[in-house]
Scaffold this motif. Structure first.
Motif, PDB file in Angstrom:
ATOM      1  N   ASP A  80       0.833  -1.198   0.000  1.00  0.00           N
ATOM      2  CA  ASP A  80       0.000   0.000   0.000  1.00  0.00           C
ATOM      3  C   ASP A  80       0.874   1.256   0.000  1.00  0.00           C
ATOM      4  N   ALA A 194       2.018   3.472   2.937  1.00  0.00           N
ATOM      5  CA  ALA A 194       0.825   3.937   3.649  1.00  0.00           C
ATOM      6  C   ALA A 194       0.974   3.845   5.156  1.00  0.00           C
ATOM      7  N   THR A 195       1.933   3.034   5.623  1.00  0.00           N
ATOM      8  CA  THR A 195       2.148   2.911   7.070  1.00  0.00           C
ATOM      9  C   THR A 195       3.379   3.681   7.546  1.00  0.00           C
ATOM     10  N   ASN A 196       4.007   4.431   6.649  1.00  0.00           N
ATOM     11  CA  ASN A 196       5.215   5.187   7.008  1.00  0.00           C
ATOM     12  C   ASN A 196       4.793   6.506   7.663  1.00  0.00           C
ATOM     13  N   THR A 197       4.435   6.424   8.919  1.00  0.00           N
ATOM     14  CA  THR A 197       3.842   7.586   9.594  1.00  0.00           C
ATOM     15  C   THR A 197       4.821   8.754   9.718  1.00  0.00           C
ATOM     16  N   GLN A 213      -4.644   6.975  -3.357  1.00  0.00           N
ATOM     17  CA  GLN A 213      -4.254   5.752  -2.668  1.00  0.00           C
ATOM     18  C   GLN A 213      -3.757   4.783  -3.736  1.00  0.00           C
TER      19      GLN A 213
END
Length: 222
Positions: A80, A194-197, A213
């Motif tokens: 993602d 998408a999880t690389n905050t 997205q």
């Protein structure tokens, strides 16, 4: 909208000179990037051409929004991504940044191996302009341009050596790369996991706007 199909837009546009082609399928040379470009609505013939282009067991990555992969390809995994476009006020000069060249590639590859910002290979530097920061002669941070589309250019390979993180180097290099892109009349954009905050937080503070997205689909021709 070419941002939803950036690899195909690049290989049919400013990066057409690099494209390996069969029918409507396109790919970058593997030493440059692992990406395959397909039309917005590929036909069965387009997929057959892509399989021929990759060769039996050949792998590649597609960057698209949610996308159906035919049974003629083995799907290894999806990753993602989120895609952002830059604000108009992003570009800024960075006096400490230097332009990196072919002689710098071994150090660039070592920094990428240490920090994992995404694919960067021995010939990726040919796709754009890469800037770096050195301290005591050591390359400690870099960022550059990868996909060039008719109206957009991608900021890529943003990374900082772990010993120098927290000093704002990524922020400064992103703005410096954006300043280079501004000279071409294109708009900067970029992708991140998408999880690389941490990266997402940085892009939000810089004023980037979420555009799409996306999925990276890792494929293998059967």
């Amino acid at each position: 909208m070419n941002l939803q199909n950036p690899v195909y837009a690049a290989l049919n546009g400013p990066h057409a000179e690099f494209a390996e082609i069969r029918g409507n399928a396109r790919r970058f040379p593997t030493a440059m990037a692992p990406f395959l470009g397909m039309p917005d609505e590929p036909t069965a013939q387009d997929w057959a051409d892509a399989a021929q282009l990759l060769g039996p067991g050949g792998g590649a990555a597609l960057i698209r929004p949610e996308f159906t992969i035919p049974d003629s390809f083995k799907l290894d995994r999806h990753i993602d991504l989120v895609q952002y476009t830059a604000p108009a006020d992003l570009p800024a000069a960075e006096p400490e940044a230097v332009v990196l060249g072919v002689d710098d590639v071994p150090e660039m590859l070592a920094l990428v191996a240490l920090t994992d910002p995404g694919p960067f290979r021995s010939r990726t530097i040919e796709l754009g302009t890469y800037l770096g920061v050195r301290r005591d002669g050591e390359l400690i941070a870099m960022a550059g341009t990868r996909f060039a589309l008719p109206q957009y250019t991608e900021i890529s390979a943003v990374c900082t050596h772990p010993s120098y993180q927290g000093q704002g180097l990524a922020r400064r290099l992103i703005r410096a790369v954006a300043a280079h892109i501004a000279t071409t009349g294109r708009t900067p954009f970029l992708h991140t996991g998408a999880t690389n905050t941490n990266a997402i937080r940085l892009y939000n503070t810089l004023g980037f706007t979420l555009t799409n997205q996306m999925k990276v689909s890792i494929l293998e021709a059967v």
